[in-house]
Design an enzyme around this catalytic site. Structure first.
Site, mmCIF file in Angstrom:
data_model
loop_
_atom_site.group_PDB
_atom_site.id
_atom_site.type_symbol
_atom_site.label_atom_id
_atom_site.label_comp_id
_atom_site.label_asym_id
_atom_site.label_seq_id
_atom_site.Cartn_x
_atom_site.Cartn_y
_atom_site.Cartn_z
ATOM 1 N N ARG A 47 65.444 52.587 44.770
ATOM 2 C CA ARG A 47 64.110 52.372 45.355
ATOM 3 C C ARG A 47 63.092 53.203 44.581
ATOM 4 N NH1 ARG A 47 62.935 55.478 49.132
ATOM 5 N NH2 ARG A 47 64.710 55.071 50.491
ATOM 6 N N TYR A 99 42.106 34.814 47.266
ATOM 7 C CA TYR A 99 43.392 34.258 47.679
ATOM 8 C C TYR A 99 43.570 34.416 49.188
ATOM 9 C CZ TYR A 99 48.434 33.800 48.110
ATOM 10 O OH TYR A 99 49.691 33.415 48.504
ATOM 11 N N ASP A 171 42.057 41.761 40.787
ATOM 12 C CA ASP A 171 43.201 40.849 40.845
ATOM 13 C C ASP A 171 43.111 39.967 39.607
ATOM 14 O OD1 ASP A 171 44.958 38.747 41.288
ATOM 15 O OD2 ASP A 171 44.606 38.690 43.454
ATOM 16 N N LYS A 196 53.123 34.349 39.203
ATOM 17 C CA LYS A 196 52.380 33.263 38.580
ATOM 18 C C LYS A 196 52.590 33.284 37.058
ATOM 19 C CE LYS A 196 51.222 32.928 42.893
ATOM 20 N NZ LYS A 196 50.020 33.498 43.476
HETATM 21 C C1 LIG Z 1 49.638 34.269 44.655
HETATM 22 C C2 LIG Z 1 48.498 35.199 44.605
HETATM 23 C C3 LIG Z 1 48.548 36.440 45.257
HETATM 24 C C4 LIG Z 1 49.728 36.860 46.101
HETATM 25 O O1 LIG Z 1 50.875 37.052 45.329
HETATM 26 P P1 LIG Z 1 52.372 36.807 45.879
HETATM 27 O O2 LIG Z 1 53.208 37.098 44.690
HETATM 28 O O3 LIG Z 1 52.439 35.390 46.353
HETATM 29 O O4 LIG Z 1 52.580 37.769 47.008
HETATM 30 C C5 LIG Z 1 47.457 37.283 45.125
HETATM 31 N N1 LIG Z 1 46.367 36.926 44.409
HETATM 32 C C6 LIG Z 1 46.281 35.740 43.780
HETATM 33 C C7 LIG Z 1 45.050 35.413 43.001
HETATM 34 C C8 LIG Z 1 47.331 34.828 43.864
HETATM 35 O O5 LIG Z 1 47.227 33.643 43.256
#
Ligand SMILES: *Cc1c(COP(=O)(O)O)cnc(C)c1O
Length: 380
Positions: A47, A99, A171, A196
């Site tokens: 962890r 998001y 982000d 992604k």
């Molecule tokens: C998918 C996404 C998230 C969240 O990420 P997860 O891996 O699904 O928890 C946050 N910000 C954006 C812009 C996203 O597309």
């Protein structure tokens, strides 16, 4: 080291002193033997740290031009760790168009813990100062925004954050470090849903943070270990592998994205097309200034502007798969109002432009002719 070389070699030194394997081994272990209490080689419990995760965290830091990388079990787990830096009474200013899961985490978890959020339009950075007071601790920026593809000026926003001694996080999921490097533009924290583009193959859920400041990194490492939302060694390996082709994939995502955006714009059954690469897009100049390309994410509306017309298009697609998520090699189509953004109340959603006829495309790296043919038949 330049960017493309970094995706392959960045942060990867002395990967396997035992046998010289070119890829870091998957250390599928929870614990590490000690010769005497506390006598270990830097790893005591997975962890806290795991060598495969460390290899990934170093790679993440390298491609974002940062000093310290941290990997988490999902993008939301990474955002959750950032928010745990704060305490009741603190205030956070966020982009209003973001998001849906981030919005849900802010409103339904952290608001309950006494943190106050302001969701505002940041396309004019000067709009931010009116919301800043002594309790403001963080500016949360998503750019390009999901799903409206608005662009926030990172450098201008970071200037305001610095002036008021506030942290700023970006982000960077949609652009990735290939197109935009927020730390270089003055951000303190860059966050990714590595699920992604970084993973890139729709087979891992993961999140990451990269920072430059050691003290901030130490606080985040403490939260990562104390709260425990880490990712496993197998997933770390897969995302590390994904990052090695990020530049090639992003290049093709951008090429296909441009072709499809321009095709959609000329189609009689399409209403508005949201893509920052259009010269007449109100955000185009900022996009050009802070991004090296416009990516593979595009949103558009149907000319009928009805829910039914959008549903029909996404149901008719054959090469594009109707699915949540984005950033993989395969093209996906989504209906934000009923899928990714269903957790945002309707009134809020409509205010940011996420209407019922909006369709979001994650353009993959297939042959562009097949993608355009598919859109043609689905729209026709
Ligand atoms: C998918 C996404 C998230 C969240 O990420 P997860 O891996 O699904 O928890 C946050 N910000 C954006 C812009 C996203 O597309």
């Amino acid at each position: 080291m330049k960017f493309n070389t970094k995706t392959i070699h960045g942060g990867q030194v002395n990967i396997d002193p035992a046998y010289g394997s070119v890829m870091p081994p998957i250390y599928q272990t929870t614990t590490y033997s000690q010769t005497t209490p506390g006598g270990h080689k830097g790893y005591e419990y997975s962890r806290s740290a795991n060598p495969t995760r460390t290899a990934l965290e170093n790679a993440l830091a390298s491609i974002e031009n940062g000093e310290f990388g941290l990997a988490f079990g999902s993008g939301l787990a990474a955002i959750d760790a950032v928010l745990k830096l704060f305490k009741p009474g603190d205030e956070i200013i966020s982009t209003s168009d973001l998001y849906g899961g981030s919005y849900r985490l802010f409103r339904q978890i952290f608001e309950g813990f006494g943190i106050k959020f302001h969701f505002i339009n940041m396309q004019d950075a000067s709009n931010i100062e009116g919301y800043i007071n002594n309790n403001t601790k963080l500016i949360w920026v998503e750019t390009p925004t999901n799903p409206m593809m608005n662009i926030i000026d990172i450098a201008a926003t970071s200037k305001i954050a610095k002036k008021h001694n506030i942290l700023m996080a970006v982000d960077n999921t949609f652009a990735t470090a290939y197109l935009q490097q927020p730390l270089d533009l003055g951000a303190d924290i860059v966050m990714h849903s590595a699920t992604k583009y970084l993973g890139g193959h729709s087979d891992v859920v993961m999140g990451s943070l990269v920072v430059n400041d050691r003290e901030l990194a130490d606080r985040l490492y403490f939260i990562q270990n104390a709260s425990g939302a880490i990712c496993g060694p197998q997933d770390s390996f897969l995302v590390l592998r994904g990052i090695k082709t990020l530049h090639i994939r992003m290049q093709r995502h951008c090429e296909n994205g441009e072709k499809i955006a321009r095709f959609l714009r000329t189609h009689p059954r399409v209403g508005k097309v949201y893509w920052p690469g259009f010269e007449d897009n109100p955000n185009h100049d900022i996009a050009k200034k802070q991004m090296s390309g416009f990516g593979g994410m595009i949103s558009f509306t149907t000319i009928e502007e009805t829910l039914e017309s959008a549903v029909k298009v996404v149901e008719n697609l054959k090469v594009f798969t109707l699915a949540e998520s984005l950033g993989g090699v395969e093209s996906l189509a989504g209906h934000p109002a009923s899928m990714t953004h269903a957790s945002i109340p309707e009134a809020e959603r409509l205010k940011t432009g996420v209407v019922d006829s909006l369709i979001r495309l994650s353009v993959g790296i297939e042959d562009e002719e097949d993608l355009i043919e598919d859109l043609k038949q689905a729209l026709g």
